[in-house]
Design a protein around this motif. Structure first.
Motif, PDB file in Angstrom:
ATOM      1  N   GLY A 133       0.789  -1.220   0.000  1.00  0.00           N
ATOM      2  CA  GLY A 133       0.000   0.000   0.000  1.00  0.00           C
ATOM      3  C   GLY A 133       0.821   1.270   0.000  1.00  0.00           C
ATOM      4  N   ARG A 134       2.123   1.161  -0.215  1.00  0.00           N
ATOM      5  CA  ARG A 134       3.012   2.330  -0.229  1.00  0.00           C
ATOM      6  C   ARG A 134       3.558   2.534  -1.640  1.00  0.00           C
ATOM      7  NH1 ARG A 134       7.003   0.799   4.600  1.00  0.00           N
ATOM      8  NH2 ARG A 134       8.001   2.761   4.024  1.00  0.00           N
ATOM      9  N   PHE A 135       3.826   3.786  -1.992  1.00  0.00           N
ATOM     10  CA  PHE A 135       4.256   4.176  -3.334  1.00  0.00           C
ATOM     11  C   PHE A 135       5.737   4.549  -3.320  1.00  0.00           C
ATOM     12  CE2 PHE A 135      -0.217   4.902  -2.917  1.00  0.00           C
ATOM     13  CZ  PHE A 135      -0.766   4.587  -4.154  1.00  0.00           C
ATOM     14  N   PHE A 136       6.489   4.024  -4.292  1.00  0.00           N
ATOM     15  CA  PHE A 136       7.931   4.266  -4.359  1.00  0.00           C
ATOM     16  C   PHE A 136       8.350   4.586  -5.785  1.00  0.00           C
ATOM     17  CE2 PHE A 136       7.058   1.217  -1.017  1.00  0.00           C
ATOM     18  CZ  PHE A 136       7.698   1.777   0.083  1.00  0.00           C
ATOM     19  N   ILE A 137       9.312   5.499  -5.914  1.00  0.00           N
ATOM     20  CA  ILE A 137       9.964   5.744  -7.188  1.00  0.00           C
ATOM     21  C   ILE A 137      11.462   5.568  -6.976  1.00  0.00           C
ATOM     22  CG2 ILE A 137       8.188   7.264  -8.142  1.00  0.00           C
ATOM     23  CD1 ILE A 137       9.937   9.671  -7.370  1.00  0.00           C
ATOM     24  N   GLY A 138      12.139   5.118  -8.009  1.00  0.00           N
ATOM     25  CA  GLY A 138      13.580   4.962  -7.938  1.00  0.00           C
ATOM     26  C   GLY A 138      14.263   6.150  -8.579  1.00  0.00           C
ATOM     27  N   GLN A 139      15.408   6.511  -8.034  1.00  0.00           N
ATOM     28  CA  GLN A 139      16.163   7.651  -8.557  1.00  0.00           C
ATOM     29  C   GLN A 139      17.643   7.295  -8.651  1.00  0.00           C
ATOM     30  OE1 GLN A 139      14.849  11.086  -9.309  1.00  0.00           O
ATOM     31  NE2 GLN A 139      13.227   9.577  -9.580  1.00  0.00           N
ATOM     32  N   SER A 140      18.336   7.942  -9.580  1.00  0.00           N
ATOM     33  CA  SER A 140      19.787   7.816  -9.694  1.00  0.00           C
ATOM     34  C   SER A 140      20.430   8.863  -8.803  1.00  0.00           C
ATOM     35  CB  SER A 140      20.234   8.049 -11.135  1.00  0.00           C
ATOM     36  OG  SER A 140      19.669   7.071 -11.971  1.00  0.00           O
ATOM     37  N   GLN A 141      21.594   8.539  -8.275  1.00  0.00           N
ATOM     38  CA  GLN A 141      22.284   9.423  -7.338  1.00  0.00           C
ATOM     39  C   GLN A 141      22.444  10.856  -7.876  1.00  0.00           C
ATOM     40  OE1 GLN A 141      23.160   8.508  -4.163  1.00  0.00           O
ATOM     41  NE2 GLN A 141      23.594  10.662  -3.875  1.00  0.00           N
ATOM     42  N   GLY A 142      22.778  11.033  -9.144  1.00  0.00           N
ATOM     43  CA  GLY A 142      23.050  12.364  -9.663  1.00  0.00           C
ATOM     44  C   GLY A 142      21.896  13.043 -10.378  1.00  0.00           C
ATOM     45  N   SER A 143      20.698  12.486 -10.288  1.00  0.00           N
ATOM     46  CA  SER A 143      19.579  13.041 -11.057  1.00  0.00           C
ATOM     47  C   SER A 143      19.107  14.388 -10.503  1.00  0.00           C
ATOM     48  CB  SER A 143      18.410  12.057 -11.099  1.00  0.00           C
ATOM     49  OG  SER A 143      17.750  11.991  -9.849  1.00  0.00           O
ATOM     50  N   ALA A 144      18.623  15.215 -11.412  1.00  0.00           N
ATOM     51  CA  ALA A 144      18.070  16.515 -11.012  1.00  0.00           C
ATOM     52  C   ALA A 144      16.845  16.310 -10.122  1.00  0.00           C
ATOM     53  CB  ALA A 144      17.716  17.344 -12.242  1.00  0.00           C
ATOM     54  N   SER A 145      16.017  15.330 -10.466  1.00  0.00           N
ATOM     55  CA  SER A 145      14.813  15.079  -9.650  1.00  0.00           C
ATOM     56  C   SER A 145      15.174  14.770  -8.209  1.00  0.00           C
ATOM     57  CB  SER A 145      14.005  13.910 -10.231  1.00  0.00           C
ATOM     58  OG  SER A 145      13.506  14.219 -11.497  1.00  0.00           O
ATOM     59  N   LEU A 146      16.180  13.930  -8.000  1.00  0.00           N
ATOM     60  CA  LEU A 146      16.593  13.594  -6.640  1.00  0.00           C
ATOM     61  C   LEU A 146      17.123  14.825  -5.914  1.00  0.00           C
ATOM     62  CD1 LEU A 146      16.999  11.493  -4.415  1.00  0.00           C
ATOM     63  CD2 LEU A 146      19.246  11.017  -5.410  1.00  0.00           C
ATOM     64  N   LYS A 147      17.898  15.625  -6.597  1.00  0.00           N
ATOM     65  CA  LYS A 147      18.409  16.871  -6.001  1.00  0.00           C
ATOM     66  C   LYS A 147      17.243  17.758  -5.556  1.00  0.00           C
ATOM     67  CE  LYS A 147      21.132  20.911  -7.344  1.00  0.00           C
ATOM     68  NZ  LYS A 147      21.881  21.521  -8.454  1.00  0.00           N
ATOM     69  N   HIS A 148      16.233  17.866  -6.396  1.00  0.00           N
ATOM     70  CA  HIS A 148      15.063  18.697  -6.063  1.00  0.00           C
ATOM     71  C   HIS A 148      14.276  18.095  -4.897  1.00  0.00           C
ATOM     72  CE1 HIS A 148      15.104  20.012 -10.569  1.00  0.00           C
ATOM     73  NE2 HIS A 148      16.081  20.556  -9.881  1.00  0.00           N
ATOM     74  N   ILE A 149      14.101  16.771  -4.912  1.00  0.00           N
ATOM     75  CA  ILE A 149      13.358  16.096  -3.841  1.00  0.00           C
ATOM     76  C   ILE A 149      14.054  16.280  -2.497  1.00  0.00           C
ATOM     77  CG2 ILE A 149      12.859  13.759  -2.953  1.00  0.00           C
ATOM     78  CD1 ILE A 149      12.104  13.025  -5.898  1.00  0.00           C
ATOM     79  N   ARG A 150      15.365  16.244  -2.494  1.00  0.00           N
ATOM     80  CA  ARG A 150      16.090  16.426  -1.233  1.00  0.00           C
ATOM     81  C   ARG A 150      15.965  17.853  -0.706  1.00  0.00           C
ATOM     82  NH1 ARG A 150      21.126  12.398  -2.538  1.00  0.00           N
ATOM     83  NH2 ARG A 150      20.217  10.643  -1.415  1.00  0.00           N
ATOM     84  N   ARG A 151      15.710  18.801  -1.586  1.00  0.00           N
ATOM     85  CA  ARG A 151      15.544  20.187  -1.183  1.00  0.00           C
ATOM     86  C   ARG A 151      14.082  20.503  -0.847  1.00  0.00           C
ATOM     87  NH1 ARG A 151      13.538  23.955  -3.517  1.00  0.00           N
ATOM     88  NH2 ARG A 151      13.652  23.089  -5.590  1.00  0.00           N
ATOM     89  N   ASP A 152      13.163  19.944  -1.625  1.00  0.00           N
ATOM     90  CA  ASP A 152      11.730  20.207  -1.445  1.00  0.00           C
ATOM     91  C   ASP A 152      11.001  18.886  -1.646  1.00  0.00           C
ATOM     92  OD1 ASP A 152       9.026  20.901  -1.624  1.00  0.00           O
ATOM     93  OD2 ASP A 152       9.390  22.624  -2.920  1.00  0.00           O
ATOM     94  N   GLU A 153      10.407  18.366  -0.598  1.00  0.00           N
ATOM     95  CA  GLU A 153       9.840  17.022  -0.639  1.00  0.00           C
ATOM     96  C   GLU A 153       8.539  16.901  -1.428  1.00  0.00           C
ATOM     97  OE1 GLU A 153       7.471  17.139   3.635  1.00  0.00           O
ATOM     98  OE2 GLU A 153       9.371  16.104   3.498  1.00  0.00           O
ATOM     99  N   ARG A 154       8.007  17.996  -1.931  1.00  0.00           N
ATOM    100  CA  ARG A 154       6.743  17.945  -2.675  1.00  0.00           C
ATOM    101  C   ARG A 154       6.973  17.489  -4.121  1.00  0.00           C
ATOM    102  NH1 ARG A 154       4.889  23.871  -2.064  1.00  0.00           N
ATOM    103  NH2 ARG A 154       7.125  24.064  -2.391  1.00  0.00           N
ATOM    104  N   VAL A 155       6.133  16.560  -4.578  1.00  0.00           N
ATOM    105  CA  VAL A 155       6.199  16.071  -5.948  1.00  0.00           C
ATOM    106  C   VAL A 155       4.787  15.845  -6.485  1.00  0.00           C
ATOM    107  CG1 VAL A 155       8.421  14.883  -5.673  1.00  0.00           C
ATOM    108  CG2 VAL A 155       6.290  13.609  -5.375  1.00  0.00           C
ATOM    109  N   ALA A 156       4.710  15.711  -7.790  1.00  0.00           N
ATOM    110  CA  ALA A 156       3.496  15.242  -8.450  1.00  0.00           C
ATOM    111  C   ALA A 156       3.916  14.133  -9.405  1.00  0.00           C
ATOM    112  CB  ALA A 156       2.814  16.380  -9.202  1.00  0.00           C
ATOM    113  N   LEU A 157       3.110  13.095  -9.468  1.00  0.00           N
ATOM    114  CA  LEU A 157       3.329  12.005 -10.409  1.00  0.00           C
ATOM    115  C   LEU A 157       2.141  11.955 -11.351  1.00  0.00           C
ATOM    116  CD1 LEU A 157       4.441   9.071  -8.061  1.00  0.00           C
ATOM    117  CD2 LEU A 157       5.905  10.583  -9.385  1.00  0.00           C
ATOM    118  N   LEU A 158       2.415  11.695 -12.617  1.00  0.00           N
ATOM    119  CA  LEU A 158       1.358  11.496 -13.596  1.00  0.00           C
ATOM    120  C   LEU A 158       1.599  10.153 -14.266  1.00  0.00           C
ATOM    121  CD1 LEU A 158      -1.105  12.492 -15.183  1.00  0.00           C
ATOM    122  CD2 LEU A 158       0.486  13.570 -16.781  1.00  0.00           C
ATOM    123  N   LEU A 159       0.642   9.265 -14.138  1.00  0.00           N
ATOM    124  CA  LEU A 159       0.687   7.969 -14.792  1.00  0.00           C
ATOM    125  C   LEU A 159      -0.310   8.017 -15.932  1.00  0.00           C
ATOM    126  CD1 LEU A 159       1.302   7.504 -11.644  1.00  0.00           C
ATOM    127  CD2 LEU A 159       0.960   5.121 -12.201  1.00  0.00           C
TER     128      LEU A 159
END
Length: 174
Positions: A82-108
């Motif tokens: 019942g939990r949602f997970f996404i994988g990220q690469s160590q150097g990705s821009a998305s991961l850098k942004h997530i570490r600074r601001d935990e808010r995200v939106a996902l579109l499937l």
């Protein structure tokens, strides 16, 4: 959710479905009239969403950079217990942004046939977190690769839509 990847009892699945249904109901109740018009008539049920996310579907994650500029990237969504997970690469821009601001939106998306919008908060799992290994095993089975960093997405709003009925008129249609 993904029954093949998550070995758990029927009661847990029912609890996951009920929690998802509660989130969908709460999200729709707080939605704008436009969002209610777009997602209201052909909304996916919790069971339909569970099936949808268990299949290989196009997924995009939206974050913002330090200046507030939007950033969008392809990702994959793994759902376990019942939990949602996404994988990220160590150097990705998305991961850098997530570490600074935990808010995200996902579109499937499955073209124009089905769409799921998920907004929420994130946190990076520790390497020694037992769930990290489970998510990576699920990634390996589903995708053939594993991510360096596992990010949990805790949804605060979720809207699912499927084609099939007559869409309600919105103010944009006037």
């Amino acid at each position: 959710m993904d029954k093949k990847l998550a070995a758990r009892g029927h009661a847990d699945e029912d609890g996951d479905t009920q929690a998802l249904e509660t989130l969908l109901t709460r999200s729709m109740a707080a939605a704008s009239p436009h969002t209610k018009g777009v997602f209201g008539n052909d909304a996916m049920t919790a069971k339909e969403i569970e099936v949808f996310v268990s299949k290989r579907t196009a997924v995009a994650v939206a974050t913002t950079d330090r200046e507030g500029h939007p950033h969008i990237a392809a990702t994959d969504l793994i759902v376990l217990e019942g939990r949602f997970f996404i994988g990220q690469s160590q150097g990705s821009a998305s991961l850098k942004h997530i570490r600074r601001d935990e808010r995200v939106a996902l579109l499937l998306m499955q073209g124009w046939r089905r769409q799921l919008l998920l907004e929420g908060q994130t946190s990076c799992l520790a390497d020694n977190d037992p769930m990290t290994g489970q998510v990576q095993a699920a990634e390996k089975e589903r995708l053939g690769v594993t991510s360096q960093i596992i990010v949990e997405v805790r949804p605060s709003r979720m809207f699912g839509w499927k084609s099939g009925g007559t869409r309600a008129k919105t103010s944009a249609d006037q």
